[in-house]
Design a protein around this motif. Structure first.
Motif, PDB file in Angstrom:
ATOM      1  N   PRO A  35       0.759  -1.336  -0.002  1.00  0.00           N
ATOM      2  CA  PRO A  35      -0.086  -0.027   0.058  1.00  0.00           C
ATOM      3  C   PRO A  35       1.050   1.287  -0.012  1.00  0.00           C
ATOM      4  O   PRO A  35       2.009   1.294   0.612  1.00  0.00           O
ATOM      5  CB  PRO A  35      -0.942  -0.036   1.450  1.00  0.00           C
ATOM      6  N   GLU A  36       0.119   2.256  -0.804  1.00  0.00           N
ATOM      7  CA  GLU A  36       1.216   3.568  -0.855  1.00  0.00           C
ATOM      8  C   GLU A  36       1.427   4.141   0.500  1.00  0.00           C
ATOM      9  O   GLU A  36       2.671   4.877   0.858  1.00  0.00           O
ATOM     10  CB  GLU A  36       0.398   4.544  -1.774  1.00  0.00           C
ATOM     11  N   VAL A  37       0.717   3.981   1.472  1.00  0.00           N
ATOM     12  CA  VAL A  37       0.694   4.703   2.867  1.00  0.00           C
ATOM     13  C   VAL A  37       1.963   3.762   3.592  1.00  0.00           C
ATOM     14  O   VAL A  37       2.570   4.632   4.569  1.00  0.00           O
ATOM     15  CB  VAL A  37      -0.511   4.757   3.736  1.00  0.00           C
ATOM     16  N   THR A  38       2.317   2.841   3.238  1.00  0.00           N
ATOM     17  CA  THR A  38       3.306   2.090   4.080  1.00  0.00           C
ATOM     18  C   THR A  38       4.728   2.050   3.259  1.00  0.00           C
ATOM     19  O   THR A  38       5.466   1.486   3.889  1.00  0.00           O
ATOM     20  CB  THR A  38       2.919   0.547   4.322  1.00  0.00           C
ATOM     21  N   ARG A  39       4.867   2.682   2.219  1.00  0.00           N
ATOM     22  CA  ARG A  39       5.996   2.492   1.346  1.00  0.00           C
ATOM     23  C   ARG A  39       6.913   3.660   2.027  1.00  0.00           C
ATOM     24  O   ARG A  39       6.596   5.047   2.552  1.00  0.00           O
ATOM     25  CB  ARG A  39       5.659   3.381  -0.203  1.00  0.00           C
ATOM     26  N   THR A  40       8.318   3.441   1.943  1.00  0.00           N
ATOM     27  CA  THR A  40       9.314   4.214   2.384  1.00  0.00           C
ATOM     28  C   THR A  40       9.353   5.047   1.235  1.00  0.00           C
ATOM     29  O   THR A  40       8.938   5.262   0.172  1.00  0.00           O
ATOM     30  CB  THR A  40      10.497   3.417   2.556  1.00  0.00           C
ATOM     31  N   SER A  41      10.247   6.358   1.610  1.00  0.00           N
ATOM     32  CA  SER A  41      10.360   7.521   1.057  1.00  0.00           C
ATOM     33  C   SER A  41      11.096   6.987  -0.353  1.00  0.00           C
ATOM     34  O   SER A  41      10.861   7.672  -1.685  1.00  0.00           O
ATOM     35  CB  SER A  41      11.297   8.675   1.529  1.00  0.00           C
ATOM     36  N   ASP A  42      12.160   6.189  -0.377  1.00  0.00           N
ATOM     37  CA  ASP A  42      12.862   5.711  -1.436  1.00  0.00           C
ATOM     38  C   ASP A  42      11.795   5.014  -2.567  1.00  0.00           C
ATOM     39  O   ASP A  42      11.926   5.151  -3.780  1.00  0.00           O
ATOM     40  CB  ASP A  42      13.818   4.808  -1.076  1.00  0.00           C
ATOM     41  N   GLU A  43      10.859   4.085  -1.908  1.00  0.00           N
ATOM     42  CA  GLU A  43      10.212   3.179  -2.745  1.00  0.00           C
ATOM     43  C   GLU A  43       8.789   4.551  -3.304  1.00  0.00           C
ATOM     44  O   GLU A  43       8.531   4.121  -4.588  1.00  0.00           O
ATOM     45  CB  GLU A  43       9.304   2.389  -1.850  1.00  0.00           C
ATOM     46  N   ASP A  44       8.741   5.562  -2.873  1.00  0.00           N
ATOM     47  CA  ASP A  44       7.860   6.356  -3.435  1.00  0.00           C
ATOM     48  C   ASP A  44       8.650   7.188  -4.602  1.00  0.00           C
ATOM     49  O   ASP A  44       7.954   7.541  -5.486  1.00  0.00           O
ATOM     50  CB  ASP A  44       7.356   7.678  -2.431  1.00  0.00           C
ATOM     51  N   LYS A  45       9.908   7.270  -4.565  1.00  0.00           N
ATOM     52  CA  LYS A  45      10.610   7.959  -5.629  1.00  0.00           C
ATOM     53  C   LYS A  45      11.040   7.045  -6.592  1.00  0.00           C
ATOM     54  O   LYS A  45      11.116   7.851  -7.762  1.00  0.00           O
ATOM     55  CB  LYS A  45      12.042   8.512  -5.058  1.00  0.00           C
ATOM     56  N   LEU A  46      10.801   5.808  -6.582  1.00  0.00           N
ATOM     57  CA  LEU A  46      11.410   4.992  -7.707  1.00  0.00           C
ATOM     58  C   LEU A  46      10.414   5.078  -8.885  1.00  0.00           C
ATOM     59  O   LEU A  46      10.917   5.297  -9.917  1.00  0.00           O
ATOM     60  CB  LEU A  46      11.608   3.508  -7.255  1.00  0.00           C
ATOM     61  N   PRO A  47       9.092   5.119  -8.571  1.00  0.00           N
ATOM     62  CA  PRO A  47       8.160   5.055  -9.712  1.00  0.00           C
ATOM     63  C   PRO A  47       8.110   6.511 -10.510  1.00  0.00           C
ATOM     64  O   PRO A  47       8.025   6.325 -11.644  1.00  0.00           O
ATOM     65  CB  PRO A  47       6.611   5.002  -8.977  1.00  0.00           C
ATOM     66  N   ASN A  48       8.470   7.528  -9.589  1.00  0.00           N
ATOM     67  CA  ASN A  48       8.637   8.914 -10.325  1.00  0.00           C
ATOM     68  C   ASN A  48       9.895   8.893 -11.327  1.00  0.00           C
ATOM     69  O   ASN A  48       9.668   9.277 -12.186  1.00  0.00           O
ATOM     70  CB  ASN A  48       8.907   9.903  -9.411  1.00  0.00           C
TER      71      ASN A  48
END
Length: 66
Positions: A35-48
């Protein structure tokens, strides 16, 4: 093209070279999308970074080649 993407973002270049997969969580022995709410900041940056690489590729190709 590779240099152009690398100039845009190092992570974008890495996503082209090694690929990108969405984060996976192991819930009760079952693999599911994390789930997006439990992703780390690095995991959020990779899709971008992956999106930036795709955008650079699509914009760098002639419409007839596309």
């Amino acid at each position: 093209m590779r240099v152009s993407i690398k100039f845009t973002d190092e992570r974008a270049c890495r996503s082209i070279l090694i690929g990108w997969e969405p984060p996976i969580a192991n819930v009760d022995g079952m693999k599911t999308l994390k789930p997006e709410v439990t992703r780390t900041s690095d995991e959020d940056k990779l899709p971008n970074a992956n999106s930036e690489a795709l955008n650079s590729t699509f914009n760098g190709v002639d419409s007839q080649e596309f």
